[in-house]
Scaffold this active site. Structure first.
Site, PDB file in Angstrom:
ATOM      1  N   ALA A  47       0.827  -1.215   0.000  1.00  0.00           N
ATOM      2  CA  ALA A  47       0.000   0.000   0.000  1.00  0.00           C
ATOM      3  C   ALA A  47       0.857   1.258   0.000  1.00  0.00           C
ATOM      4  O   ALA A  47       0.488   2.279   0.575  1.00  0.00           O
ATOM      5  CB  ALA A  47      -0.923  -0.005   1.223  1.00  0.00           C
ATOM      6  N   ALA A  48       2.017   1.187  -0.663  1.00  0.00           N
ATOM      7  CA  ALA A  48       2.948   2.312  -0.611  1.00  0.00           C
ATOM      8  C   ALA A  48       2.830   3.260  -1.793  1.00  0.00           C
ATOM      9  O   ALA A  48       3.343   4.371  -1.745  1.00  0.00           O
ATOM     10  CB  ALA A  48       4.381   1.787  -0.516  1.00  0.00           C
ATOM     11  N   ARG A  77      -1.636   8.017 -11.635  1.00  0.00           N
ATOM     12  CA  ARG A  77      -2.666   7.999 -12.681  1.00  0.00           C
ATOM     13  C   ARG A  77      -4.054   8.327 -12.144  1.00  0.00           C
ATOM     14  O   ARG A  77      -4.963   8.630 -12.920  1.00  0.00           O
ATOM     15  CB  ARG A  77      -2.687   6.637 -13.376  1.00  0.00           C
ATOM     16  CG  ARG A  77      -1.568   6.476 -14.403  1.00  0.00           C
ATOM     17  CD  ARG A  77      -1.686   5.157 -15.136  1.00  0.00           C
ATOM     18  NE  ARG A  77      -1.160   4.061 -14.351  1.00  0.00           N
ATOM     19  CZ  ARG A  77      -1.284   2.781 -14.675  1.00  0.00           C
ATOM     20  NH1 ARG A  77      -1.952   2.436 -15.769  1.00  0.00           N
ATOM     21  NH2 ARG A  77      -0.767   1.835 -13.911  1.00  0.00           N
ATOM     22  N   ASP A 133      -4.664  -2.258  -3.936  1.00  0.00           N
ATOM     23  CA  ASP A 133      -5.569  -1.657  -4.921  1.00  0.00           C
ATOM     24  C   ASP A 133      -6.379  -2.700  -5.677  1.00  0.00           C
ATOM     25  O   ASP A 133      -6.809  -2.469  -6.804  1.00  0.00           O
ATOM     26  CB  ASP A 133      -4.787  -0.778  -5.899  1.00  0.00           C
ATOM     27  CG  ASP A 133      -3.765  -1.565  -6.723  1.00  0.00           C
ATOM     28  OD1 ASP A 133      -3.646  -2.791  -6.504  1.00  0.00           O
ATOM     29  OD2 ASP A 133      -3.094  -0.956  -7.579  1.00  0.00           O
ATOM     30  N   GLY A 167       0.913  -8.550 -16.213  1.00  0.00           N
ATOM     31  CA  GLY A 167       1.982  -9.513 -16.414  1.00  0.00           C
ATOM     32  C   GLY A 167       1.407 -10.821 -16.937  1.00  0.00           C
ATOM     33  O   GLY A 167       0.307 -11.232 -16.554  1.00  0.00           O
ATOM     34  N   ASN A 171      -1.249 -12.396 -14.461  1.00  0.00           N
ATOM     35  CA  ASN A 171      -0.886 -12.360 -13.049  1.00  0.00           C
ATOM     36  C   ASN A 171      -1.757 -11.328 -12.341  1.00  0.00           C
ATOM     37  O   ASN A 171      -1.783 -10.165 -12.740  1.00  0.00           O
ATOM     38  CB  ASN A 171       0.593 -11.995 -12.920  1.00  0.00           C
ATOM     39  CG  ASN A 171       1.035 -11.810 -11.481  1.00  0.00           C
ATOM     40  OD1 ASN A 171       0.436 -12.362 -10.566  1.00  0.00           O
ATOM     41  ND2 ASN A 171       2.091 -11.028 -11.292  1.00  0.00           N
ATOM     42  N   ARG A 176     -31.370  15.335  10.394  1.00  0.00           N
ATOM     43  CA  ARG A 176     -29.951  15.632  10.577  1.00  0.00           C
ATOM     44  C   ARG A 176     -29.417  14.843  11.781  1.00  0.00           C
ATOM     45  O   ARG A 176     -30.184  14.196  12.491  1.00  0.00           O
ATOM     46  CB  ARG A 176     -29.769  17.138  10.740  1.00  0.00           C
ATOM     47  CG  ARG A 176     -30.036  17.914   9.451  1.00  0.00           C
ATOM     48  CD  ARG A 176     -30.106  19.407   9.691  1.00  0.00           C
ATOM     49  NE  ARG A 176     -28.886  19.910  10.304  1.00  0.00           N
ATOM     50  CZ  ARG A 176     -28.781  21.127  10.841  1.00  0.00           C
ATOM     51  NH1 ARG A 176     -29.840  21.940  10.851  1.00  0.00           N
ATOM     52  NH2 ARG A 176     -27.648  21.522  11.374  1.00  0.00           N
ATOM     53  N   ASN A 204     -33.786  27.555  18.417  1.00  0.00           N
ATOM     54  CA  ASN A 204     -32.870  26.951  19.379  1.00  0.00           C
ATOM     55  C   ASN A 204     -31.553  27.697  19.556  1.00  0.00           C
ATOM     56  O   ASN A 204     -30.767  27.345  20.434  1.00  0.00           O
ATOM     57  CB  ASN A 204     -32.560  25.511  18.948  1.00  0.00           C
ATOM     58  CG  ASN A 204     -31.983  25.441  17.537  1.00  0.00           C
ATOM     59  OD1 ASN A 204     -32.225  26.309  16.710  1.00  0.00           O
ATOM     60  ND2 ASN A 204     -31.221  24.397  17.270  1.00  0.00           N
ATOM     61  N   TYR A 205     -31.292  28.724  18.744  1.00  0.00           N
ATOM     62  CA  TYR A 205     -29.971  29.352  18.735  1.00  0.00           C
ATOM     63  C   TYR A 205     -30.101  30.838  19.017  1.00  0.00           C
ATOM     64  O   TYR A 205     -30.855  31.551  18.341  1.00  0.00           O
ATOM     65  CB  TYR A 205     -29.328  29.111  17.362  1.00  0.00           C
ATOM     66  CG  TYR A 205     -27.924  29.618  17.213  1.00  0.00           C
ATOM     67  CD1 TYR A 205     -26.939  29.296  18.139  1.00  0.00           C
ATOM     68  CD2 TYR A 205     -27.564  30.406  16.120  1.00  0.00           C
ATOM     69  CE1 TYR A 205     -25.638  29.745  17.983  1.00  0.00           C
ATOM     70  CE2 TYR A 205     -26.261  30.852  15.947  1.00  0.00           C
ATOM     71  CZ  TYR A 205     -25.296  30.526  16.893  1.00  0.00           C
ATOM     72  OH  TYR A 205     -24.009  30.975  16.735  1.00  0.00           O
TER      73      TYR A 205
END
Length: 457
Positions: free
Chosen positions: A10-11, A16, A103, A140, A170, A333, A386-387
Site C-alpha cells: 500500500a505504498a 494515474r 488496490d 503480467g 498475473n 440531521r 434553538n440558537y
C-alpha cells in the site's frame, strides 16, 4: 495448517488517479480500497499482517489502526523492494505468506482461502493467483512450459510480441513459503525495463533453484481488477455494487432497479424491504424488515426499524423506530430520533431532537434541540428557535400537546403535557399543563383604510 502471514502492498501514490488522495484510500462502495483488502485478509486468519506504506503513510495507518503492523518503503523501487521492507517482521519465520496489493478491492476471502489451500496442497514454494483475460493489456503474463508448468512471469513492458498474446494474467497476488521468499528477495536485481526490483522475478529465481512453483486460476476475472485510474475505480464500484445488491436480493430484499441503487459495503437490510431506484444507503446503516425506501432517498449511518417508510428524504446519523414514516422531502440531521409510529412529513427538518411515539410533525417545520413527547400534533410552519447567536438551547414539549401552525418556540422553554399553543404565537416562557398559550398582538380592524392604500389605487 501452516501458519499464515500476509503482506499488503500500500505504498504507491497512484499518479494515474490524478488525486491528492492516496490511491489505496480511494473508496469503493463506501470503504477505502485498503480496508476492503484487510477485511478479506483478516478472514483468512493470518498470524500477522504487515502493511507496506509509503506515500500517505500516516493516513493509511490512521485508517487501518492496530489491525496491522507497518513497514515504510521510503523509496519506490518496485514490488520486490516493497516486500523486502517486511523482513524485520517476518524474515526467518516458518509458514505461508500471502502478498496482496492494496488496490485490488474485488478479491474475496473465499478466493484467498482457496489460494492458501491450493498452495499447501501442491507443496509449492510459490503459488501465483492468475486469471483469464480476454484483453490482457497492462497485466503480467503467465508463461508455462509445454506440459503446463509455470515457467515465469513476464511484465507487459518486457514481453515479446508472442508473449504479449498470452491471456493468462498475473493478478499480483501470491502465496510464498515465507523462508524461501525472504531468501529469494536477497537475489533480486534491477535488470529490467523499469530498473526496479520485480516481485515477479522471485518466480524465476525459485524455478532456477528447482523449487515447485504453482498457479491457481480464479474463475472470476473481475477479482483481478487493479485500480490504477478513475476509470478502473468506477468499474470496481460498479462490480462491487452489483455483488452487494445481489446478496441483499438473495436475502429477501426487493430492488426495483438494482443497477440504479447504491448500497455501501457493510449496510444491513432486513427481508421484505423494498428499495426504489436512486436510493443511496451509506456507511453503517441498518434497515429493518418490511420497510419501503422510496426513490432518491439517502440514508447515512442510521438505524431504521421495522415497517418504516422513508419517502424521498435524507436521513443522517439518526434513528427511526418501527412503524414511523418520514417524508417526502424531509431531512433528519444528526442525532434525530423518531420514535415508533411517529410521522415526519414533507419539508420537515429535525436535528438533535427526539420526536415521541405517535407524534405528528406534518410539514414545513424545523425541530432542533428539542424533546417532544407522545401523541403531540405540530402544525405547519412551526419553528423551534434553538440558537441565540452564541449557544444552542433545549425545548421540551409534554405528551398530548397541540402546537398551532406558525408558532415560534423560543428555547429554552418547557411546554407541559396536555397544553395548547395558539397558531401564530411566539412562546418565550414555560407553559403549564392544560393551559392555552397565546402570544400574539390582538387583531385591529381599520375601516376604509384600503380605499386610500396606494397599492389599491
Amino acid at each position: 495448517m501452516d501458519t499464515r502471514y500476509a503482506i499488503i502492498l500500500a505504498a504507491g501514490k497512484g499518479t494515474r488517479m490524478k488525486s491528492k488522495l492516496y490511491k489505496v484510500l480511494h473508496p469503493v462502495c463506501g470503504k477505502p480500497m485498503v480496508e476492503h483488502i484487510i477485511n478479506r485478509v483478516e478472514e483468512t486468519k493470518p498470524a500477522e499482517i504487515v502493511t507496506i506504506v509509503g506515500h500517505g503513510a500516516d493516513k493509511v495507518q490512521s485508517q487501518l489502526g492496530e489491525r496491522s503492523q507497518y513497514a515504510l518503503q521510503a523509496e519506490q523501487l518496485g514490488t520486490g523492494h516493497a516486500v523486502m521492507q517486511a523482513a524485520e517482521f517476518l524474515n526467518g519465520k516458518k509458514g505461508t505468506t500471502l502478498v496482496i496489493s492494496g488496490d485490488t478491492p474485488l478479491l474475496t476471502s473465499e478466493t484467498l482461502d482457496e489460494l492458501f489451500e491450493y498452495h499447501q496442497g501442491k507443496g509449492a514454494s510459490a503459488t501465483i493467483l492468475t486469471a483469464h483475460a480476454e484483453d490482457p493489456t497492462g497485466y503480467g503474463r503467465i508463461l508455462r512450459d509445454r506440459v503446463g508448468i509455470v515457467d515465469r512471469i513476464v511484465e507487459q513492458k518486457d514481453a515479446t510480441r508472442e508473449e504479449a498474446q498470452v491471456k493468462e494474467i498475473n493478478t499480483g497476488t501470491y502465496c510464498f513459503d515465507n523462508e524461501l521468499l525472504f531468501d529469494a528477495l536477497t537475489k533480486l536485481t534491477t535488470d529490467n525495463a523499469q530498473g526496479e526490483y520485480y516481485l515477479t522475478d522471485i518466480i524465476e529465481i525459485l524455478k532456477d533453484e528447482g523449487k515447485n512453483v504453482a498457479a491457481y486460476q480464479t474463475q472470476d476475472f473481475n477479482e483481478s481488477l487493479g485500480v490504477n485510474d478513475r476509470v478502473a475505480l468506477a468499474e470496481a464500484n460498479r462490480i462491487m455494487r452489483a455483488r452487494i445488491n445481489h446478496q441483499h436480493m438473495v436475502n429477501g430484499v426487493t430492488f426495483v432497479d438494482p443497477a440504479a441503487t447504491y448500497i455501501d459495503a457493510g449496510v444491513k437490510i432486513g427481508a421484505e424491504t423494498v428499495i426504489e431506484p436512486g436510493v443511496y444507503l451509506k456507511g453503517e446503516t441498518v434497515i429493518g424488515e418490511n420497510c419501503v425506501i422510496t426513490a432518491q432517498s439517502q440514508i447515512v449511518d442510521s438505524i431504521i426499524g421495522d415497517n418504516v417508510v422513508v419517502k424521498s428524504s435524507v436521513v443522517e446519523e439518526s434513528i427511526v423506530h418501527s412503524g414511523a414514516d418520514v417524508g417526502p422531502y424531509a431531512h433528519l440531521r444528526p442525532k434525530a430520533e423518531i420514535m415508533a409510529d411517529a410521522h415526519i412529513g414533507n419539508f420537515v427538518e429535525v436535528k438533535n431532537a427526539t420526536v415521541g411515539e405517535g407524534t405528528k410533525v406534518g410539514h414545513l417545520t424545523y425541530v432542533g434541540d428539542a424533546t417532544l413527547g407522545k401523541e403531540i400534533n405540530v402544525g405547519c410552519g412551526v419553528v423551534f428557535v434553538n440558537y441565540d447567536g452564541k449557544n444552542k438551547h433545549q425545548t421540551v414539549i409534554g405528551d398530548h400537546s397541540f402546537i398551532g401552525s406558525s408558532a415560534n418556540i423560543i428555547a429554552p422553554v418547557n411546554v407541559a403535557a396536555n397544553s395548547c399553543i395558539a397558531a401564530g404565537s411566539t412562546i418565550t416562557e414555560d407553559v403549564p399543563e392544560h393551559a392555552l398559550a397565546i402570544a400574539r398582538a390582538r387583531q385591529v380592524i381599520k375601516e376604509d383604510y384600503a380605499k386610500n392604500f396606494p397599492y389599491m389605487q
